[in-house]
Design an enzyme around this catalytic site. Structure first.
Site, PDB file in Angstrom:
ATOM      1  N   ASP A   8       0.858  -1.185   0.000  1.00 45.29           N
ATOM      2  CA  ASP A   8       0.000   0.000   0.000  1.00 45.29           C
ATOM      3  C   ASP A   8       0.892   1.232   0.000  1.00 45.29           C
ATOM      4  O   ASP A   8       1.750   1.390   0.886  1.00 45.29           O
ATOM      5  CB  ASP A   8      -0.905   0.016   1.231  1.00 45.29           C
ATOM      6  CG  ASP A   8      -1.978  -1.065   1.175  1.00 45.29           C
ATOM      7  OD1 ASP A   8      -2.110  -1.720   0.126  1.00 45.29           O
ATOM      8  OD2 ASP A   8      -2.676  -1.256   2.186  1.00 45.29           O
ATOM      9  N   ASP A 130     -14.925  -2.950  -1.850  1.00 46.98           N
ATOM     10  CA  ASP A 130     -14.528  -2.695  -0.468  1.00 46.98           C
ATOM     11  C   ASP A 130     -15.790  -2.408   0.330  1.00 46.98           C
ATOM     12  O   ASP A 130     -16.541  -1.487  -0.019  1.00 46.98           O
ATOM     13  CB  ASP A 130     -13.574  -1.503  -0.396  1.00 46.98           C
ATOM     14  CG  ASP A 130     -12.405  -1.641  -1.369  1.00 46.98           C
ATOM     15  OD1 ASP A 130     -11.862  -2.753  -1.459  1.00 46.98           O
ATOM     16  OD2 ASP A 130     -12.058  -0.648  -2.031  1.00 46.98           O
TER      17      ASP A 130
END
Length: 208
Positions: A8, A130
Protein backbone atom coordinates in the site's frame (compact mmCIF):
# COMPACT_ATOMS: atom_id res chain seq x y z
CA UNK A 1 -4.91 -20.89 -4.15
CA UNK A 2 -2.65 -17.94 -4.85
CA UNK A 3 -1.26 -15.92 -1.94
CA UNK A 4 -0.78 -12.32 -3.08
CA UNK A 5 1.35 -9.99 -0.94
CA UNK A 6 0.30 -6.35 -0.92
CA UNK A 7 2.09 -3.02 -0.98
CA UNK A 8 0.00 0.00 0.00
CA UNK A 9 1.54 3.28 -1.14
CA UNK A 10 1.04 6.54 0.74
CA UNK A 11 3.23 9.56 0.08
CA UNK A 12 5.76 7.33 -1.65
CA UNK A 13 6.09 4.95 1.29
CA UNK A 14 4.90 1.42 2.05
CA UNK A 15 2.29 1.63 4.79
CA UNK A 16 -0.46 -0.27 6.54
CA UNK A 17 -3.69 1.49 7.40
CA UNK A 18 -6.10 0.35 10.07
CA UNK A 19 -9.59 -0.01 8.59
CA UNK A 20 -8.63 2.35 5.78
CA UNK A 21 -7.95 5.38 7.98
CA UNK A 22 -5.25 7.50 6.35
CA UNK A 23 -4.44 9.14 9.67
CA UNK A 24 -3.81 5.74 11.29
CA UNK A 25 -0.91 4.43 9.23
CA UNK A 26 2.25 2.52 10.02
CA UNK A 27 5.24 3.00 7.72
CA UNK A 28 7.11 -0.20 6.88
CA UNK A 29 9.49 1.09 4.22
CA UNK A 30 10.36 4.24 2.33
CA UNK A 31 11.66 2.18 -0.61
CA UNK A 32 8.71 0.47 -2.35
CA UNK A 33 10.86 -0.82 -5.21
CA UNK A 34 13.12 -2.69 -2.80
CA UNK A 35 10.09 -3.95 -0.88
CA UNK A 36 8.72 -5.43 -4.09
CA UNK A 37 12.07 -7.14 -4.54
CA UNK A 38 11.78 -8.70 -1.09
CA UNK A 39 8.42 -10.21 -2.02
CA UNK A 40 9.80 -11.41 -5.34
CA UNK A 41 12.73 -13.06 -3.57
CA UNK A 42 10.32 -14.81 -1.21
CA UNK A 43 8.61 -16.42 -4.19
CA UNK A 44 5.60 -14.16 -4.75
CA UNK A 45 3.80 -15.05 -7.97
CA UNK A 46 1.82 -11.81 -8.06
CA UNK A 47 1.97 -8.45 -6.29
CA UNK A 48 -1.02 -6.35 -5.25
CA UNK A 49 -0.32 -2.61 -5.13
CA UNK A 50 -2.70 0.10 -3.94
CA UNK A 51 -2.12 3.79 -4.59
CA UNK A 52 -3.81 5.11 -1.45
CA UNK A 53 -3.25 8.75 -2.36
CA UNK A 54 -4.71 8.03 -5.77
CA UNK A 55 -7.80 6.44 -4.26
CA UNK A 56 -8.56 9.65 -2.37
CA UNK A 57 -7.53 11.99 -5.19
CA UNK A 58 -9.46 10.13 -7.88
CA UNK A 59 -6.42 9.94 -10.13
CA UNK A 60 -3.09 8.04 -9.95
CA UNK A 61 -0.59 9.74 -7.63
CA UNK A 62 2.13 7.13 -7.05
CA UNK A 63 2.16 5.94 -10.66
CA UNK A 64 5.89 6.51 -11.15
CA UNK A 65 6.67 4.15 -8.27
CA UNK A 66 4.43 1.48 -9.74
CA UNK A 67 6.10 2.01 -13.10
CA UNK A 68 9.53 1.61 -11.48
CA UNK A 69 8.51 -1.64 -9.75
CA UNK A 70 7.17 -3.08 -13.00
CA UNK A 71 10.37 -2.12 -14.81
CA UNK A 72 12.63 -3.60 -12.13
CA UNK A 73 10.75 -6.90 -11.84
CA UNK A 74 9.27 -7.61 -15.29
CA UNK A 75 8.61 -11.28 -14.47
CA UNK A 76 6.46 -10.44 -11.43
CA UNK A 77 2.80 -9.93 -12.37
CA UNK A 78 1.40 -6.79 -10.76
CA UNK A 79 -2.17 -5.70 -10.11
CA UNK A 80 -2.72 -2.04 -9.28
CA UNK A 81 -5.67 -0.17 -7.82
CA UNK A 82 -6.33 3.33 -6.56
CA UNK A 83 -7.58 6.34 -8.51
CA UNK A 84 -8.20 4.53 -11.78
CA UNK A 85 -11.25 6.24 -13.25
CA UNK A 86 -10.66 6.31 -17.02
CA UNK A 87 -9.36 4.22 -19.90
CA UNK A 88 -6.26 6.38 -20.23
CA UNK A 89 -5.07 5.44 -16.74
CA UNK A 90 -5.60 1.77 -17.52
CA UNK A 91 -3.64 2.11 -20.76
CA UNK A 92 -0.80 3.87 -18.94
CA UNK A 93 -0.41 1.10 -16.38
CA UNK A 94 -0.63 -1.70 -18.93
CA UNK A 95 1.95 0.04 -21.10
CA UNK A 96 4.16 0.32 -18.01
CA UNK A 97 4.16 -3.46 -17.63
CA UNK A 98 1.39 -3.91 -15.07
CA UNK A 99 -0.59 -7.11 -15.64
CA UNK A 100 -3.98 -6.23 -14.13
CA UNK A 101 -5.81 -3.03 -13.24
CA UNK A 102 -8.31 -2.80 -10.39
CA UNK A 103 -11.39 -0.62 -10.75
CA UNK A 104 -13.05 0.22 -7.44
CA UNK A 105 -14.90 3.51 -6.95
CA UNK A 106 -15.63 3.85 -10.67
CA UNK A 107 -17.22 0.39 -10.66
CA UNK A 108 -19.84 1.66 -8.21
CA UNK A 109 -20.41 5.07 -9.78
CA UNK A 110 -20.13 4.10 -13.44
CA UNK A 111 -20.66 0.37 -14.10
CA UNK A 112 -20.66 1.00 -17.85
CA UNK A 113 -17.03 2.05 -17.50
CA UNK A 114 -16.21 -1.44 -16.23
CA UNK A 115 -17.94 -2.98 -19.22
CA UNK A 116 -16.05 -0.69 -21.61
CA UNK A 117 -12.76 -1.46 -19.89
CA UNK A 118 -13.37 -5.22 -20.11
CA UNK A 119 -14.10 -4.92 -23.82
CA UNK A 120 -11.03 -2.80 -24.53
CA UNK A 121 -8.66 -4.70 -22.22
CA UNK A 122 -9.95 -8.29 -22.02
CA UNK A 123 -8.47 -10.37 -19.23
CA UNK A 124 -6.88 -7.33 -17.59
CA UNK A 125 -9.66 -5.86 -15.44
CA UNK A 126 -10.30 -6.70 -11.79
CA UNK A 127 -13.16 -5.13 -9.84
CA UNK A 128 -12.35 -4.07 -6.30
CA UNK A 129 -15.25 -4.23 -3.86
CA UNK A 130 -14.53 -2.70 -0.47
CA UNK A 131 -17.30 -3.06 2.07
CA UNK A 132 -18.15 -2.22 5.64
CA UNK A 133 -21.24 -3.69 7.28
CA UNK A 134 -22.18 -5.07 3.88
CA UNK A 135 -22.23 -1.68 2.12
CA UNK A 136 -19.75 -0.63 -0.56
CA UNK A 137 -17.30 2.12 0.38
CA UNK A 138 -15.79 4.41 -2.26
CA UNK A 139 -13.23 7.21 -2.70
CA UNK A 140 -10.54 5.62 -0.58
CA UNK A 141 -13.23 4.29 1.78
CA UNK A 142 -14.05 7.87 2.79
CA UNK A 143 -17.67 7.49 1.65
CA UNK A 144 -20.05 4.61 2.27
CA UNK A 145 -22.60 4.13 -0.49
CA UNK A 146 -26.10 2.67 -0.34
CA UNK A 147 -25.03 -0.18 -2.61
CA UNK A 148 -24.97 -3.68 -1.17
CA UNK A 149 -21.63 -5.33 -1.79
CA UNK A 150 -23.32 -8.64 -2.57
CA UNK A 151 -25.44 -6.98 -5.27
CA UNK A 152 -22.30 -5.60 -6.87
CA UNK A 153 -20.62 -9.00 -6.90
CA UNK A 154 -23.58 -10.55 -8.69
CA UNK A 155 -23.76 -7.62 -11.12
CA UNK A 156 -20.21 -7.93 -12.39
CA UNK A 157 -20.23 -11.70 -12.72
CA UNK A 158 -21.34 -11.33 -16.35
CA UNK A 159 -19.21 -8.32 -17.29
CA UNK A 160 -16.12 -10.27 -18.27
CA UNK A 161 -13.94 -9.15 -15.37
CA UNK A 162 -10.87 -11.22 -14.61
CA UNK A 163 -11.54 -11.37 -10.86
CA UNK A 164 -13.16 -9.72 -7.87
CA UNK A 165 -11.00 -8.55 -4.98
CA UNK A 166 -13.27 -8.19 -1.96
CA UNK A 167 -11.96 -6.30 1.06
CA UNK A 168 -13.68 -6.49 4.42
CA UNK A 169 -12.80 -3.03 5.72
CA UNK A 170 -13.60 -3.88 9.34
CA UNK A 171 -10.85 -6.52 9.27
CA UNK A 172 -8.35 -4.69 7.05
CA UNK A 173 -5.08 -3.90 8.79
CA UNK A 174 -6.35 -5.24 12.11
CA UNK A 175 -4.60 -8.64 12.00
CA UNK A 176 -7.70 -10.17 13.56
CA UNK A 177 -8.28 -12.93 11.02
CA UNK A 178 -10.39 -12.93 7.84
CA UNK A 179 -14.18 -13.08 7.69
CA UNK A 180 -14.28 -16.57 6.22
CA UNK A 181 -18.06 -16.92 6.25
CA UNK A 182 -18.40 -13.68 4.29
CA UNK A 183 -16.02 -14.90 1.61
CA UNK A 184 -17.85 -18.20 1.36
CA UNK A 185 -21.05 -16.28 0.70
CA UNK A 186 -19.37 -14.10 -1.94
CA UNK A 187 -17.98 -17.24 -3.58
CA UNK A 188 -21.50 -18.66 -3.83
CA UNK A 189 -22.79 -15.48 -5.51
CA UNK A 190 -20.28 -15.67 -8.36
CA UNK A 191 -18.84 -19.19 -8.54
CA UNK A 192 -17.42 -18.63 -12.02
CA UNK A 193 -15.33 -15.62 -10.98
CA UNK A 194 -11.89 -15.74 -9.41
CA UNK A 195 -12.22 -14.31 -5.90
CA UNK A 196 -9.44 -12.55 -4.02
CA UNK A 197 -10.18 -12.34 -0.31
CA UNK A 198 -8.59 -9.34 1.39
CA UNK A 199 -8.53 -8.14 4.97
CA UNK A 200 -7.45 -9.51 8.33
CA UNK A 201 -5.00 -12.25 7.37
CA UNK A 202 -2.43 -12.58 10.14
CA UNK A 203 -0.72 -15.95 9.69
CA UNK A 204 -0.52 -19.16 7.66
CA UNK A 205 -3.38 -20.71 9.62
CA UNK A 206 -5.75 -18.02 8.34
CA UNK A 207 -4.84 -18.89 4.77
CA UNK A 208 -5.34 -22.61 5.30
Amino acid sequence: MLVIPAIDLKDGQCVRLKQGRMEDSTVFSDDPVSMAGIWAAKGARRLHIVDLNGAFAGTPVNAEIVQAIAARYPDLPIQIGGGIRNLESIQFYLDAGVSYVIIGTAAVKDPDFVRAACLKFPGKIIVGIDAIDGMVATDGWADVSEVLATDLVAKFADYGVEAIVYTDIARDGMLAGPNVELYRHVRELAPSLALQASGGVRDVADIR
